[in-house]
Design a protein around this motif. Structure first.
Motif, mmCIF file in Angstrom:
data_model
loop_
_atom_site.group_PDB
_atom_site.id
_atom_site.type_symbol
_atom_site.label_atom_id
_atom_site.label_comp_id
_atom_site.label_asym_id
_atom_site.label_seq_id
_atom_site.Cartn_x
_atom_site.Cartn_y
_atom_site.Cartn_z
ATOM 1 N N GLY A 128 5.528 9.035 -3.396
ATOM 2 C CA GLY A 128 5.755 9.573 -4.781
ATOM 3 C C GLY A 128 7.452 9.467 -5.172
ATOM 4 O O GLY A 128 7.923 9.218 -4.372
ATOM 5 N N PRO A 129 7.536 10.064 -6.474
ATOM 6 C CA PRO A 129 8.912 9.960 -6.794
ATOM 7 C C PRO A 129 9.856 10.699 -5.898
ATOM 8 O O PRO A 129 11.073 10.519 -5.938
ATOM 9 N N ALA A 130 9.136 11.805 -5.216
ATOM 10 C CA ALA A 130 10.102 12.838 -4.438
ATOM 11 C C ALA A 130 10.728 11.900 -3.406
ATOM 12 O O ALA A 130 11.772 12.443 -2.886
ATOM 13 N N VAL A 131 10.206 10.804 -2.922
ATOM 14 C CA VAL A 131 10.691 9.982 -1.957
ATOM 15 C C VAL A 131 11.148 8.762 -2.376
ATOM 16 O O VAL A 131 11.256 7.723 -1.734
ATOM 17 N N GLY A 132 11.421 8.481 -3.597
ATOM 18 C CA GLY A 132 11.896 7.346 -4.350
ATOM 19 C C GLY A 132 10.898 6.100 -4.637
ATOM 20 O O GLY A 132 11.302 5.110 -5.052
ATOM 21 N N GLY A 133 9.589 6.683 -4.511
ATOM 22 C CA GLY A 133 8.356 5.752 -4.889
ATOM 23 C C GLY A 133 8.380 4.329 -4.203
ATOM 24 O O GLY A 133 8.176 3.328 -4.511
ATOM 25 N N HIS A 134 8.871 4.493 -2.756
ATOM 26 C CA HIS A 134 8.927 3.309 -1.775
ATOM 27 C C HIS A 134 7.341 2.958 -1.643
ATOM 28 O O HIS A 134 6.404 3.827 -1.568
ATOM 29 N N TRP A 135 7.326 1.754 -0.839
ATOM 30 C CA TRP A 135 6.021 1.155 -0.423
ATOM 31 C C TRP A 135 5.963 1.886 0.885
ATOM 32 O O TRP A 135 6.582 2.165 1.673
ATOM 33 N N ASN A 136 4.525 2.423 0.963
ATOM 34 C CA ASN A 136 4.024 3.026 2.274
ATOM 35 C C ASN A 136 3.992 1.980 3.417
ATOM 36 O O ASN A 136 3.950 0.669 3.177
ATOM 37 N N THR A 137 3.860 2.417 4.655
ATOM 38 C CA THR A 137 3.710 1.221 5.847
ATOM 39 C C THR A 137 2.358 1.101 6.048
ATOM 40 O O THR A 137 1.279 2.023 5.818
ATOM 41 N N PRO A 138 2.093 0.042 6.673
ATOM 42 C CA PRO A 138 0.393 -0.291 6.811
ATOM 43 C C PRO A 138 -0.204 0.715 8.026
ATOM 44 O O PRO A 138 -1.108 0.924 7.673
ATOM 45 N N ASP A 139 0.606 1.263 8.823
ATOM 46 C CA ASP A 139 0.132 2.150 9.745
ATOM 47 C C ASP A 139 -0.196 3.547 9.030
ATOM 48 O O ASP A 139 -1.450 3.946 9.421
ATOM 49 N N HIS A 140 0.609 4.079 8.030
ATOM 50 C CA HIS A 140 0.017 5.342 7.270
ATOM 51 C C HIS A 140 -1.124 4.958 6.690
ATOM 52 O O HIS A 140 -1.918 5.871 6.658
ATOM 53 N N VAL A 141 -1.198 3.967 6.094
ATOM 54 C CA VAL A 141 -2.235 3.540 5.187
ATOM 55 C C VAL A 141 -3.604 3.463 5.745
ATOM 56 O O VAL A 141 -4.618 3.981 5.762
ATOM 57 N N THR A 183 0.582 10.758 -3.033
ATOM 58 C CA THR A 183 1.194 10.731 -4.454
ATOM 59 C C THR A 183 0.725 11.432 -5.522
ATOM 60 O O THR A 183 1.320 11.782 -6.657
ATOM 61 N N PHE A 184 -0.343 11.985 -5.290
ATOM 62 C CA PHE A 184 -1.327 12.661 -6.249
ATOM 63 C C PHE A 184 -1.735 13.906 -5.572
ATOM 64 O O PHE A 184 -3.203 14.427 -5.409
ATOM 65 N N PRO A 185 -0.764 14.791 -5.400
ATOM 66 C CA PRO A 185 -1.177 16.320 -4.722
ATOM 67 C C PRO A 185 -2.058 16.924 -5.669
ATOM 68 O O PRO A 185 -1.688 17.179 -7.025
ATOM 69 N N THR A 186 -2.676 18.037 -5.240
ATOM 70 C CA THR A 186 -3.543 18.758 -6.097
ATOM 71 C C THR A 186 -3.533 20.134 -5.262
ATOM 72 O O THR A 186 -4.006 21.134 -6.318
#
Length: 249
Positions: A128-141, A183-186
């Motif tokens: 999300g925007p808090a960390v600059g909107g960066h692409w996530n890594t394949p491992d995390h996904v 990116t979508f916290p609830t």
């Protein structure tokens, strides 16, 4: 993207056991250690399962040297926030593959530890925007997605029946999966009680951090974690917060 005017809900607190499943050493320290500290203070049990040993994480260290160093840093880091059980699944850092092998290993961990709450890290394509909107890594996904799926696999005796033969009976007691760094916290947890220990917990990954940045390690950890917690405060009654996207089961 979530509307910044939408208030985050408090995380459920009617549970006793949680299992956190992430790809690498340091993922939980960047993601939600302040929340973990508060939970363990309240007498709840939290177990960490790391899919890799983070052996590809330091450019100046070959994997055979890096893995035991990062494992030791992770165990020390977990202890700071009251976590005594840390296990590693030994998938290969940097090339984790989403699939039945990964789902099986995570389902086995869920059956071993029998949590009501499962925690993982952002499974979305981006941060999300808090960390600059960066692409996530394949491992995390891969790990985040597999953890969401394995929460269901763990309760079905006909998926991975070999686990039953190994004495790991089905566990259908997972009530929620909470995704940190989404990116979508609830939902959120007040970070204030555990924030200082979360800084010290991340600081235990000193070898990794010193290879990552020239900034003073303590300044780096404090700036990152307090910045994220304060950024979430507008949606949590003005309180610094650790955010989660919560999926009920």
């Amino acid at each position: 993207m979530s509307d910044p005017n939408d208030q985050l809900h408090p995380m459920p607190d009617d549970w006793q056991r949680a299992l956190a499943v992430v790809a690498h050493p340091d993922d939980l320290e960047y993601g939600c250690a302040a929340a973990v500290a508060g939970w363990t203070d309240a007498g709840r049990e939290v177990v960490y399962t790391l899919v890799t040993r983070g052996e590809a994480g330091i450019d100046t260290l070959p994997p055979a040297e890096c893995a035991p160093l990062r494992e030791a840093e992770q165990r020390a880091s977990a202890a700071v926030v009251g976590v005594s059980t840390v296990e590693f699944l030994d998938h290969q850092d940097g090339t984790i593959e989403y699939g039945t092998a990964l789902r099986r290993d995570i389902a086995a961990a869920i059956r071993r530890h029998r949590p009501e709450l499962v925690i993982t890290l952002n499974h979305r394509d981006t941060w999300g925007p808090a960390v600059g909107g960066h692409w996530n890594t394949p491992d995390h996904v891969a790990v985040g997605r597999a953890t969401l799926d394995a929460a269901g696999d763990a309760g079905n005796r006909w998926i991975f029946p070999d686990l039953v033969e190994q004495g790991l009976d089905p566990w259908d007691g997972v009530r929620w999966v909470a995704v940190a760094g989404s990116t979508f916290p609830t939902h959120a947890v007040d970070a204030t009680p555990g924030l200082e220990r979360s800084v010290l917990s991340l600081l235990e990954h000193r070898a990794y951090i010193e290879a990552l940045t020239d900034q003073n390690p303590e300044e780096y950890c404090r700036t990152f974690l307090t910045g994220n917690a304060e950024a979430a405060s507008a949606r949590f009654g003005g309180r610094p917060a650790v955010t989660f996207e919560l999926f009920s089961r």
